[in-house]
Design a protein around this motif. Structure first.
Motif, PDB file in Angstrom:
ATOM      1  N   ALA A   5      -2.118   4.926  -4.183  1.00  0.00           N
ATOM      2  CA  ALA A   5      -3.450   5.419  -3.869  1.00  0.00           C
ATOM      3  C   ALA A   5      -3.387   6.278  -2.612  1.00  0.00           C
ATOM      4  CB  ALA A   5      -4.416   4.253  -3.669  1.00  0.00           C
ATOM      5  N   GLN A   6      -2.440   5.919  -1.709  1.00  0.00           N
ATOM      6  CA  GLN A   6      -2.307   6.647  -0.450  1.00  0.00           C
ATOM      7  C   GLN A   6      -0.915   6.431   0.123  1.00  0.00           C
ATOM      8  OE1 GLN A   6      -5.152   5.343   2.501  1.00  0.00           O
ATOM      9  NE2 GLN A   6      -4.963   7.211   3.677  1.00  0.00           N
ATOM     10  N   ILE A   7      -0.365   7.465   0.756  1.00  0.00           N
ATOM     11  CA  ILE A   7       0.901   7.378   1.475  1.00  0.00           C
ATOM     12  C   ILE A   7       0.605   7.757   2.921  1.00  0.00           C
ATOM     13  CG2 ILE A   7       3.257   8.261   1.693  1.00  0.00           C
ATOM     14  CD1 ILE A   7       3.043   9.018  -1.321  1.00  0.00           C
ATOM     15  N   ILE A   8       0.916   6.853   3.836  1.00  0.00           N
ATOM     16  CA  ILE A   8       0.595   7.067   5.250  1.00  0.00           C
ATOM     17  C   ILE A   8       1.892   7.128   6.051  1.00  0.00           C
ATOM     18  CG2 ILE A   8      -0.625   6.154   7.264  1.00  0.00           C
ATOM     19  CD1 ILE A   8      -2.258   4.442   5.136  1.00  0.00           C
ATOM     20  N   GLU A   9       2.106   8.234   6.739  1.00  0.00           N
ATOM     21  CA  GLU A   9       3.249   8.338   7.643  1.00  0.00           C
ATOM     22  C   GLU A   9       2.823   7.723   8.963  1.00  0.00           C
ATOM     23  OE1 GLU A   9       5.472  12.048   7.731  1.00  0.00           O
ATOM     24  OE2 GLU A   9       4.464  12.636   5.875  1.00  0.00           O
ATOM     25  N   GLU A  10       3.268   6.498   9.214  1.00  0.00           N
ATOM     26  CA  GLU A  10       2.892   5.764  10.415  1.00  0.00           C
ATOM     27  C   GLU A  10       3.577   6.339  11.653  1.00  0.00           C
ATOM     28  OE1 GLU A  10       0.571   3.550  10.308  1.00  0.00           O
ATOM     29  OE2 GLU A  10       0.557   2.804   8.252  1.00  0.00           O
ATOM     30  N   SER A  11       4.827   6.740  11.483  1.00  0.00           N
ATOM     31  CA  SER A  11       5.619   7.303  12.579  1.00  0.00           C
ATOM     32  C   SER A  11       6.784   8.051  11.948  1.00  0.00           C
ATOM     33  CB  SER A  11       6.133   6.191  13.506  1.00  0.00           C
ATOM     34  OG  SER A  11       7.096   5.402  12.829  1.00  0.00           O
ATOM     35  N   ASP A  12       7.731   8.504  12.765  1.00  0.00           N
ATOM     36  CA  ASP A  12       8.892   9.192  12.201  1.00  0.00           C
ATOM     37  C   ASP A  12       9.897   8.215  11.608  1.00  0.00           C
ATOM     38  OD1 ASP A  12       9.939   8.128  14.548  1.00  0.00           O
ATOM     39  OD2 ASP A  12      10.892   9.990  15.193  1.00  0.00           O
ATOM     40  N   SER A  13       9.582   6.906  11.667  1.00  0.00           N
ATOM     41  CA  SER A  13      10.500   5.922  11.106  1.00  0.00           C
ATOM     42  C   SER A  13       9.834   4.913  10.179  1.00  0.00           C
ATOM     43  CB  SER A  13      11.233   5.178  12.232  1.00  0.00           C
ATOM     44  OG  SER A  13      10.316   4.468  13.032  1.00  0.00           O
ATOM     45  N   GLU A  14       8.528   5.048   9.927  1.00  0.00           N
ATOM     46  CA  GLU A  14       7.831   4.115   9.044  1.00  0.00           C
ATOM     47  C   GLU A  14       6.761   4.816   8.215  1.00  0.00           C
ATOM     48  OE1 GLU A  14       7.901  -0.311  10.929  1.00  0.00           O
ATOM     49  OE2 GLU A  14       6.219   0.949  11.506  1.00  0.00           O
ATOM     50  N   THR A  16       3.659   3.708   5.136  1.00  0.00           N
ATOM     51  CA  THR A  16       2.935   2.666   4.424  1.00  0.00           C
ATOM     52  C   THR A  16       2.432   3.256   3.120  1.00  0.00           C
ATOM     53  OG1 THR A  16       2.241   1.535   6.435  1.00  0.00           O
ATOM     54  CG2 THR A  16       0.937   1.107   4.467  1.00  0.00           C
ATOM     55  N   ILE A  17       2.596   2.510   2.045  1.00  0.00           N
ATOM     56  CA  ILE A  17       2.025   2.914   0.764  1.00  0.00           C
ATOM     57  C   ILE A  17       0.908   1.937   0.428  1.00  0.00           C
ATOM     58  CG2 ILE A  17       2.413   3.150  -1.724  1.00  0.00           C
ATOM     59  CD1 ILE A  17       5.157   4.238  -1.138  1.00  0.00           C
ATOM     60  N   VAL A  18      -0.262   2.497   0.142  1.00  0.00           N
ATOM     61  CA  VAL A  18      -1.390   1.711  -0.343  1.00  0.00           C
ATOM     62  C   VAL A  18      -1.374   1.863  -1.857  1.00  0.00           C
ATOM     63  CG1 VAL A  18      -3.880   1.379  -0.295  1.00  0.00           C
ATOM     64  CG2 VAL A  18      -2.690   2.204   1.767  1.00  0.00           C
ATOM     65  N   TRP A  19      -1.286   0.735  -2.554  1.00  0.00           N
ATOM     66  CA  TRP A  19      -1.192   0.741  -4.015  1.00  0.00           C
ATOM     67  C   TRP A  19      -2.592   0.665  -4.628  1.00  0.00           C
ATOM     68  CZ3 TRP A  19       3.424   2.226  -5.402  1.00  0.00           C
ATOM     69  CH2 TRP A  19       4.506   1.960  -4.553  1.00  0.00           C
ATOM     70  N   PRO A  20      -2.727   1.046  -5.890  1.00  0.00           N
ATOM     71  CA  PRO A  20      -4.054   1.072  -6.529  1.00  0.00           C
ATOM     72  C   PRO A  20      -4.799  -0.267  -6.483  1.00  0.00           C
ATOM     73  CG  PRO A  20      -2.478   2.245  -7.894  1.00  0.00           C
ATOM     74  CD  PRO A  20      -1.697   1.589  -6.782  1.00  0.00           C
ATOM     75  N   ASP A  21      -4.065  -1.376  -6.405  1.00  0.00           N
ATOM     76  CA  ASP A  21      -4.729  -2.688  -6.348  1.00  0.00           C
ATOM     77  C   ASP A  21      -5.168  -3.053  -4.932  1.00  0.00           C
ATOM     78  OD1 ASP A  21      -2.372  -3.368  -5.043  1.00  0.00           O
ATOM     79  OD2 ASP A  21      -1.728  -4.832  -6.545  1.00  0.00           O
ATOM     80  N   GLU A  24      -0.783  -3.214   0.351  1.00  0.00           N
ATOM     81  CA  GLU A  24      -0.058  -2.242   1.159  1.00  0.00           C
ATOM     82  C   GLU A  24       1.370  -2.714   1.376  1.00  0.00           C
ATOM     83  OE1 GLU A  24      -2.037  -1.434   4.856  1.00  0.00           O
ATOM     84  OE2 GLU A  24      -3.950  -1.023   3.864  1.00  0.00           O
ATOM     85  N   THR A  25       2.295  -1.767   1.358  1.00  0.00           N
ATOM     86  CA  THR A  25       3.689  -2.070   1.662  1.00  0.00           C
ATOM     87  C   THR A  25       4.149  -1.105   2.739  1.00  0.00           C
ATOM     88  OG1 THR A  25       4.030  -2.663  -0.666  1.00  0.00           O
ATOM     89  CG2 THR A  25       5.985  -2.442   0.700  1.00  0.00           C
ATOM     90  N   ARG A  26       4.741  -1.656   3.803  1.00  0.00           N
ATOM     91  CA  ARG A  26       5.276  -0.828   4.882  1.00  0.00           C
ATOM     92  C   ARG A  26       6.792  -0.749   4.726  1.00  0.00           C
ATOM     93  NH1 ARG A  26       3.522  -0.395  11.085  1.00  0.00           N
ATOM     94  NH2 ARG A  26       1.654   0.191   9.976  1.00  0.00           N
TER      95      ARG A  26
END
Length: 98
Positions: A5-14, A16-21, A24-26
């Protein structure tokens, strides 16, 4: 098909993917590099891992992150490795911290 649902670049080393349900997975750059599914890191015939985790230094970063079609991400890691195609299905199955 598993599509974020969303891909978030937290930093240059992490990232987070927000899944449709809504879950979240970091993921860390180092963790993903150690799980790279490319033919240089995994034997295509046997599935045996060719790269030891200890060979990957802690503290890796992402130099670049690219979307591959609507099904995967490609990471350019700070150690120069960039051949892995990480399908969203593969990433959804990863347990960060393994």
């Amino acid at each position: 098909m598993t599509e974020p649902a969303q891909i978030i670049e937290e930093s240059d080393s992490e990232i987070t993917i927000v899944w449709p349900d809504g879950s979240e997975t970091r993921y860390s750059a180092t963790g993903l590099r150690r799980k790279c599914p490319c033919a240089g890191c995994i034997d295509e015939w046997t599935g045996k891992k060719l790269l030891a985790d200890d060979d990957i230094p802690d503290g890796l970063t992402f130099d670049q992150i690219s979307i591959v079609g609507r099904y995967a991400l490609n990471f350019h890691f700070s150690d120069g490795h960039d051949t892995g195609i990480f399908s969203f299905q593969y990433m959804r199955g990863l347990n960060e911290g393994d």
